[in-house]
Scaffold this active site. Structure first.
Site, PDB file in Angstrom:
ATOM      1  N   GLU A 157      37.966  53.936  39.576  1.00  0.00           N
ATOM      2  CA  GLU A 157      37.254  53.560  38.357  1.00  0.00           C
ATOM      3  C   GLU A 157      35.745  53.613  38.612  1.00  0.00           C
ATOM      4  OE1 GLU A 157      39.836  51.017  35.631  1.00  0.00           O
ATOM      5  OE2 GLU A 157      38.910  49.627  37.015  1.00  0.00           O
ATOM      6  N   HIS A 199      38.661  44.817  41.142  1.00  0.00           N
ATOM      7  CA  HIS A 199      38.043  45.366  39.921  1.00  0.00           C
ATOM      8  C   HIS A 199      36.528  45.210  39.985  1.00  0.00           C
ATOM      9  CE1 HIS A 199      37.083  46.125  35.753  1.00  0.00           C
ATOM     10  NE2 HIS A 199      38.291  46.646  35.624  1.00  0.00           N
ATOM     11  N   GLY A 251      41.474  49.828  29.830  1.00  0.00           N
ATOM     12  CA  GLY A 251      40.943  48.523  29.413  1.00  0.00           C
ATOM     13  C   GLY A 251      40.942  48.416  27.908  1.00  0.00           C
ATOM     14  N   ASN A 307      44.820  46.835  31.104  1.00  0.00           N
ATOM     15  CA  ASN A 307      44.015  45.707  31.601  1.00  0.00           C
ATOM     16  C   ASN A 307      43.362  45.030  30.395  1.00  0.00           C
ATOM     17  OD1 ASN A 307      42.309  43.932  32.849  1.00  0.00           O
ATOM     18  ND2 ASN A 307      40.859  45.485  33.574  1.00  0.00           N
ATOM     19  N   TRP A 308      43.864  43.863  30.058  1.00  0.00           N
ATOM     20  CA  TRP A 308      43.359  43.167  28.869  1.00  0.00           C
ATOM     21  C   TRP A 308      42.081  42.384  29.131  1.00  0.00           C
ATOM     22  CZ3 TRP A 308      47.700  40.715  25.346  1.00  0.00           C
ATOM     23  CH2 TRP A 308      48.320  41.749  24.656  1.00  0.00           C
TER      24      TRP A 308
HETATM   25  C1  PEP Z   1      39.025  48.575  33.151  1.00  0.00           C
HETATM   26  O1  PEP Z   1      38.628  47.480  32.801  1.00  0.00           O
HETATM   27  O2  PEP Z   1      39.662  48.695  34.199  1.00  0.00           O
HETATM   28  C2  PEP Z   1      38.731  49.738  32.303  1.00  0.00           C
HETATM   29  C3  PEP Z   1      39.058  50.918  32.727  1.00  0.00           C
HETATM   30  O3  PEP Z   1      38.120  49.473  31.116  1.00  0.00           O
HETATM   31  P1  PEP Z   1      37.802  50.517  29.917  1.00  0.00           P
HETATM   32  O4  PEP Z   1      39.045  51.344  29.726  1.00  0.00           O
HETATM   33  O5  PEP Z   1      37.514  49.654  28.753  1.00  0.00           O
HETATM   34  O6  PEP Z   1      36.666  51.347  30.354  1.00  0.00           O
END
Ligand code: PEP
Length: 250
Positions: free
Chosen positions: A168, A99, A232, A11-12
């Protein structure tokens, strides 16, 4: 965990430009290894990079997905928005929905439900994000929240074959903090038990997302119930992304 059929979703967020997609070349080459035969890599860049990335990844097994869409499945007067039909039309196969960064900006379970339906109508595979905030965790509400988000987000849907759930925890995203292994395993098992009830056929795949990086992946990958990772920050550097995949499958 067999570490077969694992998903790695990049996920950019709101990062990247046309030159960033050149850096994916190393991932494309890496993905040709026989060892990665059953691994699924999905890149979710900003809307502006979807089409160039689809072109770049032609003749590879790596798929492209969007990070969101408008809930209206038809074309219409929604300035600045993009719907699932448009996402599909540029060659995407996946879409991230629900998200927490969008929930934080006012996206409700009801809206997410409409978005999921519109994406499924276009035959997109949905990566449906759920997770509790720190306050909810401290108040021991994790299960209640996960249940509510699943039941409302997937309301009036029984066929969930094209849905992958990404657990998440909000407090874990971008914070460097990850849940304790036992806690995480329990949450994933709980999510699976809920979707089995809805999706009479089978288990839905459940990914973990939140501060996954090359340092913590070894421990995370030992958790048997996890079917892959939504990554991410660490996915923006191909070297880190490859490292995460290597450490998971080895
Ligand atoms: C995300 O944005 O879904 C995510 C998991 O971000 P990060 O890995 O930066 O915590």
């Amino acid at each position: 965990m067999t570490n077969n059929n694992m998903y790695f979703v990049a996920n950019w967020k709101m990062y990247g430009n046309l030159s960033s997609i050149n850096s994916i070349k190393s991932v494309k080459i890496f993905n040709q290894s026989k060892k990665l035969k059953n691994i699924k890599i999905i890149y979710c860049p900003p809307f502006t990079l979807l089409r160039p990335l689809v072109k770049k990844l032609k003749n590879s097994k790596i798929s492209v997905g969007a990070q969101n869409c408008h809930h209206n499945s038809d074309f219409g007067p929604f300035t600045g928005s993009v719907n699932a039909k448009m996402v599909k039309s540029v060659g995407c196969k996946y879409i991230i929905l629900g998200h927490s960064e969008n929930r934080h900006n006012g996206e409700t379970d009801k809206i997410i439900n409409l978005k999921i339906k519109s994406a499924l109508k276009e035959n997109l595979k949905v990566i449906f994000c759920i997770g509790e905030t720190l306050k909810e965790k401290r108040n021991r509400k994790t299960r209640i929240i996960l249940r509510k988000q699943i039941m409302s987000g997937l309301k009036n849907m029984t066929k969930l074959n094209n849905i992958i759930i990404a657990y998440e925890p909000v407090w874990s995203i971008g914070s460097g903090k990850i849940p304790k292994s036992k806690e995480l395993n329990k949450a994933i098992e709980y999510i699976k038990s809920l979707t089995i009830k809805k999706n009479k056929l089978k288990n839905n795949k459940v990914l973990y997302g939140g501060s996954v990086n090359p340092k913590n992946i070894k421990n995370l990958s030992k958790i048997g119930s996890i079917d892959g990772f939504l990554i991410g920050g660490a996915s923006q550097k191909s070297k880190n992304f490859i490292d995460i995949i290597k450490k998971t499958i080895n």
